[in-house]
Design a protein around this motif. Structure first.
Motif, PDB file in Angstrom:
ATOM      1  N   TYR A 223       0.825  -1.200   0.000  1.00  0.00           N
ATOM      2  CA  TYR A 223       0.000   0.000   0.000  1.00  0.00           C
ATOM      3  C   TYR A 223       0.865   1.259   0.000  1.00  0.00           C
ATOM      4  O   TYR A 223       0.622   2.182  -0.775  1.00  0.00           O
ATOM      5  CB  TYR A 223      -0.940   0.007   1.203  1.00  0.00           C
ATOM      6  CG  TYR A 223      -1.748   1.271   1.309  1.00  0.00           C
ATOM      7  CD1 TYR A 223      -2.840   1.478   0.481  1.00  0.00           C
ATOM      8  CD2 TYR A 223      -1.401   2.265   2.215  1.00  0.00           C
ATOM      9  CE1 TYR A 223      -3.576   2.640   0.562  1.00  0.00           C
ATOM     10  CE2 TYR A 223      -2.136   3.427   2.304  1.00  0.00           C
ATOM     11  CZ  TYR A 223      -3.221   3.615   1.474  1.00  0.00           C
ATOM     12  OH  TYR A 223      -3.940   4.774   1.551  1.00  0.00           O
ATOM     13  N   ALA A 224       1.900   1.292   0.832  1.00  0.00           N
ATOM     14  CA  ALA A 224       2.776   2.471   0.912  1.00  0.00           C
ATOM     15  C   ALA A 224       3.486   2.710  -0.423  1.00  0.00           C
ATOM     16  O   ALA A 224       3.572   3.840  -0.901  1.00  0.00           O
ATOM     17  CB  ALA A 224       3.793   2.302   2.037  1.00  0.00           C
ATOM     18  N   GLY A 225       3.965   1.637  -1.047  1.00  0.00           N
ATOM     19  CA  GLY A 225       4.626   1.787  -2.338  1.00  0.00           C
ATOM     20  C   GLY A 225       3.669   2.214  -3.424  1.00  0.00           C
ATOM     21  O   GLY A 225       3.995   3.054  -4.266  1.00  0.00           O
ATOM     22  N   TRP A 226       2.468   1.673  -3.413  1.00  0.00           N
ATOM     23  CA  TRP A 226       1.448   2.032  -4.396  1.00  0.00           C
ATOM     24  C   TRP A 226       1.060   3.494  -4.243  1.00  0.00           C
ATOM     25  O   TRP A 226       0.931   4.220  -5.216  1.00  0.00           O
ATOM     26  CB  TRP A 226       0.248   1.110  -4.201  1.00  0.00           C
ATOM     27  CG  TRP A 226      -0.997   1.528  -4.894  1.00  0.00           C
ATOM     28  CD1 TRP A 226      -1.246   1.479  -6.227  1.00  0.00           C
ATOM     29  CD2 TRP A 226      -2.184   2.044  -4.286  1.00  0.00           C
ATOM     30  NE1 TRP A 226      -2.516   1.931  -6.479  1.00  0.00           N
ATOM     31  CE2 TRP A 226      -3.113   2.278  -5.308  1.00  0.00           C
ATOM     32  CE3 TRP A 226      -2.550   2.315  -2.971  1.00  0.00           C
ATOM     33  CZ2 TRP A 226      -4.385   2.776  -5.060  1.00  0.00           C
ATOM     34  CZ3 TRP A 226      -3.815   2.808  -2.737  1.00  0.00           C
ATOM     35  CH2 TRP A 226      -4.719   3.035  -3.773  1.00  0.00           C
ATOM     36  N   TRP A 227       0.927   3.940  -3.004  1.00  0.00           N
ATOM     37  CA  TRP A 227       0.540   5.324  -2.743  1.00  0.00           C
ATOM     38  C   TRP A 227       1.632   6.284  -3.229  1.00  0.00           C
ATOM     39  O   TRP A 227       1.351   7.282  -3.866  1.00  0.00           O
ATOM     40  CB  TRP A 227       0.266   5.514  -1.260  1.00  0.00           C
ATOM     41  CG  TRP A 227      -0.300   6.857  -0.939  1.00  0.00           C
ATOM     42  CD1 TRP A 227       0.352   7.909  -0.398  1.00  0.00           C
ATOM     43  CD2 TRP A 227      -1.640   7.300  -1.172  1.00  0.00           C
ATOM     44  NE1 TRP A 227      -0.492   8.972  -0.271  1.00  0.00           N
ATOM     45  CE2 TRP A 227      -1.718   8.634  -0.740  1.00  0.00           C
ATOM     46  CE3 TRP A 227      -2.774   6.695  -1.703  1.00  0.00           C
ATOM     47  CZ2 TRP A 227      -2.895   9.375  -0.821  1.00  0.00           C
ATOM     48  CZ3 TRP A 227      -3.936   7.428  -1.781  1.00  0.00           C
ATOM     49  CH2 TRP A 227      -3.988   8.749  -1.341  1.00  0.00           C
ATOM     50  N   ARG A 228       2.891   5.959  -2.940  1.00  0.00           N
ATOM     51  CA  ARG A 228       4.006   6.809  -3.367  1.00  0.00           C
ATOM     52  C   ARG A 228       4.138   6.825  -4.889  1.00  0.00           C
ATOM     53  O   ARG A 228       4.520   7.829  -5.478  1.00  0.00           O
ATOM     54  CB  ARG A 228       5.314   6.333  -2.745  1.00  0.00           C
ATOM     55  CG  ARG A 228       5.491   6.735  -1.297  1.00  0.00           C
ATOM     56  CD  ARG A 228       6.912   6.467  -0.815  1.00  0.00           C
ATOM     57  NE  ARG A 228       7.315   5.081  -0.972  1.00  0.00           N
ATOM     58  CZ  ARG A 228       7.134   4.129  -0.069  1.00  0.00           C
ATOM     59  NH1 ARG A 228       6.528   4.411   1.065  1.00  0.00           N
ATOM     60  NH2 ARG A 228       7.537   2.909  -0.293  1.00  0.00           N
ATOM     61  N   ALA A 229       3.828   5.703  -5.539  1.00  0.00           N
ATOM     62  CA  ALA A 229       4.001   5.597  -6.993  1.00  0.00           C
ATOM     63  C   ALA A 229       2.915   6.330  -7.770  1.00  0.00           C
ATOM     64  O   ALA A 229       3.066   6.541  -8.962  1.00  0.00           O
ATOM     65  CB  ALA A 229       4.010   4.121  -7.397  1.00  0.00           C
ATOM     66  N   GLY A 230       1.865   6.698  -7.144  1.00  0.00           N
ATOM     67  CA  GLY A 230       0.785   7.387  -7.840  1.00  0.00           C
ATOM     68  C   GLY A 230      -0.436   6.503  -7.921  1.00  0.00           C
ATOM     69  O   GLY A 230      -0.622   5.776  -8.885  1.00  0.00           O
ATOM     70  N   TRP A 231      -1.275   6.563  -6.921  1.00  0.00           N
ATOM     71  CA  TRP A 231      -2.408   5.662  -6.762  1.00  0.00           C
ATOM     72  C   TRP A 231      -3.420   5.738  -7.874  1.00  0.00           C
ATOM     73  O   TRP A 231      -4.200   4.845  -8.082  1.00  0.00           O
ATOM     74  CB  TRP A 231      -3.084   5.896  -5.427  1.00  0.00           C
ATOM     75  CG  TRP A 231      -3.643   7.269  -5.283  1.00  0.00           C
ATOM     76  CD1 TRP A 231      -2.984   8.368  -4.849  1.00  0.00           C
ATOM     77  CD2 TRP A 231      -4.967   7.688  -5.578  1.00  0.00           C
ATOM     78  NE1 TRP A 231      -3.815   9.456  -4.857  1.00  0.00           N
ATOM     79  CE2 TRP A 231      -5.037   9.071  -5.301  1.00  0.00           C
ATOM     80  CE3 TRP A 231      -6.098   7.046  -6.051  1.00  0.00           C
ATOM     81  CZ2 TRP A 231      -6.204   9.812  -5.486  1.00  0.00           C
ATOM     82  CZ3 TRP A 231      -7.254   7.784  -6.224  1.00  0.00           C
ATOM     83  CH2 TRP A 231      -7.299   9.151  -5.941  1.00  0.00           C
ATOM     84  N   ARG A 232      -3.428   6.769  -8.665  1.00  0.00           N
ATOM     85  CA  ARG A 232      -4.453   6.899  -9.710  1.00  0.00           C
ATOM     86  C   ARG A 232      -4.289   5.887 -10.835  1.00  0.00           C
ATOM     87  O   ARG A 232      -5.164   5.708 -11.652  1.00  0.00           O
ATOM     88  CB  ARG A 232      -4.462   8.306 -10.264  1.00  0.00           C
ATOM     89  CG  ARG A 232      -4.907   9.308  -9.228  1.00  0.00           C
ATOM     90  CD  ARG A 232      -5.353  10.597  -9.860  1.00  0.00           C
ATOM     91  NE  ARG A 232      -5.735  11.542  -8.848  1.00  0.00           N
ATOM     92  CZ  ARG A 232      -6.964  11.668  -8.375  1.00  0.00           C
ATOM     93  NH1 ARG A 232      -7.918  10.915  -8.823  1.00  0.00           N
ATOM     94  NH2 ARG A 232      -7.232  12.554  -7.449  1.00  0.00           N
ATOM     95  N   ARG A 233      -3.154   5.207 -10.881  1.00  0.00           N
ATOM     96  CA  ARG A 233      -2.942   4.200 -11.927  1.00  0.00           C
ATOM     97  C   ARG A 233      -3.739   2.933 -11.695  1.00  0.00           C
ATOM     98  O   ARG A 233      -3.774   2.068 -12.536  1.00  0.00           O
ATOM     99  CB  ARG A 233      -1.460   3.872 -12.030  1.00  0.00           C
ATOM    100  CG  ARG A 233      -0.704   4.997 -12.692  1.00  0.00           C
ATOM    101  CD  ARG A 233       0.700   4.572 -12.959  1.00  0.00           C
ATOM    102  NE  ARG A 233       1.537   5.450 -12.166  1.00  0.00           N
ATOM    103  CZ  ARG A 233       2.723   5.163 -11.723  1.00  0.00           C
ATOM    104  NH1 ARG A 233       3.246   3.995 -11.970  1.00  0.00           N
ATOM    105  NH2 ARG A 233       3.404   6.015 -11.017  1.00  0.00           N
ATOM    106  N   GLY A 234      -4.345   2.807 -10.572  1.00  0.00           N
ATOM    107  CA  GLY A 234      -5.155   1.629 -10.281  1.00  0.00           C
ATOM    108  C   GLY A 234      -4.817   1.050  -8.920  1.00  0.00           C
ATOM    109  O   GLY A 234      -3.777   1.343  -8.354  1.00  0.00           O
ATOM    110  N   VAL A 235      -5.707   0.248  -8.437  1.00  0.00           N
ATOM    111  CA  VAL A 235      -5.531  -0.374  -7.134  1.00  0.00           C
ATOM    112  C   VAL A 235      -4.850  -1.716  -7.335  1.00  0.00           C
ATOM    113  O   VAL A 235      -5.257  -2.501  -8.185  1.00  0.00           O
ATOM    114  CB  VAL A 235      -6.898  -0.580  -6.453  1.00  0.00           C
ATOM    115  CG1 VAL A 235      -6.721  -1.251  -5.113  1.00  0.00           C
ATOM    116  CG2 VAL A 235      -7.598   0.748  -6.285  1.00  0.00           C
ATOM    117  N   PRO A 236      -3.792  -2.014  -6.579  1.00  0.00           N
ATOM    118  CA  PRO A 236      -3.124  -3.299  -6.726  1.00  0.00           C
ATOM    119  C   PRO A 236      -4.095  -4.446  -6.457  1.00  0.00           C
ATOM    120  O   PRO A 236      -4.853  -4.396  -5.517  1.00  0.00           O
ATOM    121  CB  PRO A 236      -2.033  -3.277  -5.657  1.00  0.00           C
ATOM    122  CG  PRO A 236      -2.007  -1.924  -5.097  1.00  0.00           C
ATOM    123  CD  PRO A 236      -3.238  -1.199  -5.526  1.00  0.00           C
TER     124      PRO A 236
END
Length: 92
Positions: free
Chosen positions: A74-87
């Motif tokens: 979650y932390a990595g996804w949030w930093r990477a730009g969450w608008r690209r989709g939910v893991p």
């Protein structure tokens, strides 16, 4: 996650709240270890997001799943730009 933190259900008193003769229950939308979420609050959020009830529930469930059960992802996804989709690859 602010929304989820404000609308989780952790006690029996929160899980069955009578509002105008209707019962608001905590619903499991993520896996074991993730909190239950207020059903009424979930439907309000789904409407604001403009999603169908099933699609919105799945979307919010994946976010809660990652945040509570897979905090590193979650932390990595949030930093990477969450608008690209939910893991979802790690969620089974």
């Amino acid at each position: 996650m602010t929304w989820a933190n404000q609308h989780t259900v952790t006690t029996p008193e929160q899980a069955a709240t009578i509002i105008d003769g209707v019962i608001d229950t905590g619903v499991p939308i993520a896996g074991d270890g993730a909190p239950l979420v207020s059903e009424f609050a979930l439907m309000e959020l789904v409407a604001v997001l403009g999603r169908s009830p099933d699609g919105g529930r799945a979307y919010v469930g994946r976010i809660i799943e990652c945040a509570w059960r897979l905090p590193g992802i979650y932390a990595g996804w949030w930093r990477a730009g969450w608008r690209r989709g939910v893991p979802s690859a790690s969620l089974t």
